[in-house]
Design an enzyme around this catalytic site. Structure first.
Site, PDB file in Angstrom:
ATOM      1  N   GLY A 317      28.778   1.704  22.786  1.00  0.00           N
ATOM      2  CA  GLY A 317      29.792   1.899  21.761  1.00  0.00           C
ATOM      3  C   GLY A 317      30.067   0.617  20.998  1.00  0.00           C
ATOM      4  O   GLY A 317      29.175  -0.216  20.785  1.00  0.00           O
ATOM      5  N   SER A 318      31.308   0.431  20.621  1.00  0.00           N
ATOM      6  CA  SER A 318      31.647  -0.699  19.751  1.00  0.00           C
ATOM      7  C   SER A 318      31.607  -2.049  20.440  1.00  0.00           C
ATOM      8  O   SER A 318      31.692  -3.076  19.763  1.00  0.00           O
ATOM      9  CB  SER A 318      33.036  -0.471  19.129  1.00  0.00           C
ATOM     10  OG  SER A 318      32.989   0.622  18.228  1.00  0.00           O
ATOM     11  N   THR A 319      31.490  -2.083  21.767  1.00  0.00           N
ATOM     12  CA  THR A 319      31.298  -3.390  22.410  1.00  0.00           C
ATOM     13  C   THR A 319      29.986  -4.014  21.930  1.00  0.00           C
ATOM     14  O   THR A 319      29.829  -5.234  21.950  1.00  0.00           O
ATOM     15  CB  THR A 319      31.272  -3.267  23.945  1.00  0.00           C
ATOM     16  OG1 THR A 319      30.168  -2.456  24.359  1.00  0.00           O
ATOM     17  CG2 THR A 319      32.570  -2.673  24.468  1.00  0.00           C
ATOM     18  N   PHE A 320      29.032  -3.165  21.489  1.00  0.00           N
ATOM     19  CA  PHE A 320      27.739  -3.662  21.016  1.00  0.00           C
ATOM     20  C   PHE A 320      27.866  -4.374  19.667  1.00  0.00           C
ATOM     21  O   PHE A 320      26.942  -5.085  19.244  1.00  0.00           O
ATOM     22  CB  PHE A 320      26.759  -2.490  20.904  1.00  0.00           C
ATOM     23  CG  PHE A 320      25.340  -2.903  20.636  1.00  0.00           C
ATOM     24  CD1 PHE A 320      24.611  -3.610  21.576  1.00  0.00           C
ATOM     25  CD2 PHE A 320      24.727  -2.573  19.425  1.00  0.00           C
ATOM     26  CE1 PHE A 320      23.301  -3.993  21.323  1.00  0.00           C
ATOM     27  CE2 PHE A 320      23.417  -2.947  19.171  1.00  0.00           C
ATOM     28  CZ  PHE A 320      22.696  -3.657  20.121  1.00  0.00           C
ATOM     29  N   LYS A 321      29.001  -4.213  19.003  1.00  0.00           N
ATOM     30  CA  LYS A 321      29.179  -4.873  17.715  1.00  0.00           C
ATOM     31  C   LYS A 321      29.187  -6.394  17.852  1.00  0.00           C
ATOM     32  O   LYS A 321      28.929  -7.109  16.866  1.00  0.00           O
ATOM     33  CB  LYS A 321      30.460  -4.379  17.051  1.00  0.00           C
ATOM     34  CG  LYS A 321      30.352  -2.916  16.605  1.00  0.00           C
ATOM     35  CD  LYS A 321      31.678  -2.350  16.133  1.00  0.00           C
ATOM     36  CE  LYS A 321      31.538  -0.872  15.747  1.00  0.00           C
ATOM     37  NZ  LYS A 321      32.822  -0.243  15.395  1.00  0.00           N
TER      38      LYS A 321
END
Length: 637
Positions: A317-321
């Site tokens: 999810g957005s942790t990959f940003k």
């Protein structure tokens, strides 16, 4: 005067007798002197047997020396069929003194029937000293029954360390079949070896070497007396990097959830916690797990046997940003001040890729893209970068790699590139794939361990490798020399600033730390496990609370602290927990604070309006060393 013929015959007989005597003397000399050592050895082998003595297994401790897996005395009862005469009757009398169910009596009788009558069979073990005293006091009416003491494995923390340490169990035929030349000690009846966790992966170090016992036996093989023994070499002790107190707290903090938390030391890669909830009691496998307990563990949809920290993989999810932002900066496709417009969606052909915020975020730069977790910004970064450059950065941060740890089934995850899709899916990479890649969805998978390592590398700027073992046999495993991460320090600083904004201004503001010396930086994440149709989006997306548990989003959060001098990094996932900011971030913050303080932090570390709730939450947690008494009822699937 005797006749001459008689003298000649006597002389001939005498000569024959002397000849026979000479042959016998020569043969006796050959047997006793020339071949004496050989025949003496053969006689000794017929009279003396060697038996193996199981070695004491090495213990496992945490970084402070606190015991995680040890050995304790195991009182057991053995029976010799020949001496018992009527084993069934003796077992029935024994059952009046100790707990010995009928099925265990039947199994003992079957084992005795399958062995020589003078070979002892274990009929009961893991008994108390009181049990042994009762049996010994009634020895006259229990012929063939003896009490003896050995060592068995013991896990003092049970649930909290099961996934790290693992457990031991009896050697099976399947175990032996996997070994090219099995150690003879493995043939000892009921000998136990590591089945999972560190117990399995460091089996050769922990097992030790068997001793030998010389016993005199009769012609039929019955033991007559002990002639001598040579003690074996105990297994080597293993010291882990785990902090048992922190591990236990993380497990209790996640009680009632299907979740995982990993804590990494930013300075050297030491893993302080690998907590996967719910746990299970490894002692059950040592003592013999009941059928009911086994079936209950298998039926639990929260998967207590799964080590979610290293084997579980999830869309990040957005942790990959965090990785996306670094990839874009390093590739030069964006600068920290460049802005991207977010109207709430990005159009690609006749399809819309939506931002989580319905009305959009407006004009977004790098810092705001992280603090507000703008999806449209990272759709655009995915378009500009393409899969190969994204994958390359992910690998530099420790994602998509099966890290070398003494744990079974360490997952690789998946950080795909164009060649991967062609080889696996037999399709070409599309721009839509890049959009999904940009927000940590699609084909992207990572384990909590990998996300914690990514966070630690970004926080410290060091190319860390995770480490779980500090010492073996008293010999320290050397700390690797720190190597700077091959990323521009200015780009790392820009991403850290964005992560600081997440925790202190943005999506994780409610889970901030207010202690100025321990300010936190982090990144929220929510990964979808279902496809939202256009019709549902038009009618209004169904909230997680209205969905069955298995269809809810995963909640994620990664963080580190202190912001200005990073020490610990945490990755947290709550399976089907919903939003990362609401569910995963508070748990990760509490675990991070516990690591920083070396125990429960003062309430002053929390925002003032949350302190009463935090105190009540602490009181509701399971006591130290215990997991939740029961798993909460699940929502209907």
């Amino acid at each position: 005067m005797s006749p001459p013929g008689i003298g000649r015959r006597a002389a001939m007989l005498l000569g024959v007798q002397f000849g026979l005597a000479g042959v016998l003397a020569w043969r006796m000399r050959d047997l006793q002197i020339v071949q004496g050592d050989r025949y003496k050895l053969l006689a000794e082998e017929n009279r003396i047997n060697l038996r193996l003595i199981p070695p004491a297994r090495g213990i496992i401790t945490d970084r402070t020396g606190a015991l995680m897996a040890g050995n304790r005395q195991n009182y057991r009862i053995i029976m010799v069929r020949e001496q018992a005469r009527d084993p069934a009757a003796v077992l029935a009398r024994l059952a009046e003194l100790i707990e010995l169910p009928a099925d265990r009596q039947e199994r003992a009788i079957r084992e005795m029937a399958g062995r020589s009558p003078f070979v002892p069979v274990v009929v009961a073990e893991h008994l108390s000293w009181d049990d042994v005293v009762r049996v010994s006091a009634n020895a006259p009416v229990l012929p063939g029954v003896e009490a003896e003491v050995g060592l068995s494995r013991f896990y003092p923390d049970g649930f909290s360390t099961a996934h790290v340490v693992g457990y031991v169990g009896p050697v099976s035929d399947a175990d032996l079949a996997k070994m090219e030349s099995p150690d003879p000690v493995l043939q000892i009846p009921r000998f136990q070896i590591g089945k999972t966790g560190v117990e399995q992966r460091l089996e050769s170090e922990l097992r030790g070497e068997a001793g030998t016992l010389r016993i005199e036996v009769s012609a039929s093989g019955r033991v007559m007396r002990e002639l001598g023994r040579a003690e074996g070499t105990p297994g080597r002790d293993v010291e882990l990097t785990i902090d048992k107190g922190l591990q236990d707290y993380a497990m209790r903090r996640m009680a009632g959830q299907s979740a995982a938390a990993v804590v990494v030391d930013v300075t050297n890669g030491d893993i302080l916690a690998l907590a996967s909830a719910p746990g299970y009691d490894p002692n059950s496998f040592v003592f013999g797990i009941s059928s009911a307990e086994w079936k209950g563990l298998l039926a639990d949809e929260y998967r207590p046997f799964a080590n979610k920290t290293v084997t579980g993989t999830y869309p990040p999810g957005s942790t990959f940003k965090v990785a996306m932002a670094l990839a874009a900066l390093e590739a030069g496709v964006v600068s920290p001040r460049d802005v991207v417009s977010c109207p709430g969606y990005t159009q690609l052909g006749n399809r819309r890729f939506h931002c989580w915020k319905h009305g959009g975020h407006g004009r977004v730069d790098l810092r705001r893209s992280l603090s507000q977790s703008c999806d449209c910004y990272y759709y655009e970064m995915g378009r500009r970068l393409g899969p190969d450059r994204i994958s390359a950065m992910a690998h530099r941060l420790g994602l998509g790699i099966a890290h070398d740890l003494p744990m079974p089934a360490v997952s690789t995850g998946n950080m795909p590139d164009a060649a991967w899709k062609k080889a696996v899916k037999h399709e070409s990479w599309t721009t839509g794939d890049s959009f999904n890649y940009g927000i940590g969805q699609g084909f992207t998978l990572a384990s909590p361990l990998q996300l914690a390592l990514m966070t630690a590398r970004v926080a410290g700027g060091i190319d860390l490798a995770p480490r779980l073992v500090r010492a073996v046999g008293g010999v320290a495993v050397p700390d690797p020399a720190p190597v700077a991460l091959d990323i521009d320090p200015r780009h790392l600083a820009a991403v850290r600033d964005g992560m600081f904004a997440v925790s202190n201004e943005g999506t994780a503001y409610r889970s901030r730390i207010v202690d100025p010396a321990m300010l936190m930086a982090g990144k929220t994440g929510t990964s979808q496990v279902r496809i939202i149709s256009a019709a549902e989006r038009a009618a209004g997306v169904t909230s997680n609370e209205q969905l069955p548990w298995r269809r809810r989003d995963h909640a994620l959060f990664v963080c580190y602290a202190p912001y200005d001098k990073p020490r610990y990094a945490v990755a947290q996932i709550v399976e089907h927990g919903g939003g990362g900011s609401a569910v995963a971030a508070p748990i990760a913050r509490d675990i991070l604070l516990y690591a920083l303080h070396g125990g429960l932090p003062p309430l002053s570390a929390y925002p003032a309006e949350q302190r009463d709730a935090i105190e009540k939450e602490r009181l509701a947690m399971p006591p130290e060393g215990q997991e939740a008494a029961a798993t909460p009822a699940r929502d209907p699937a």
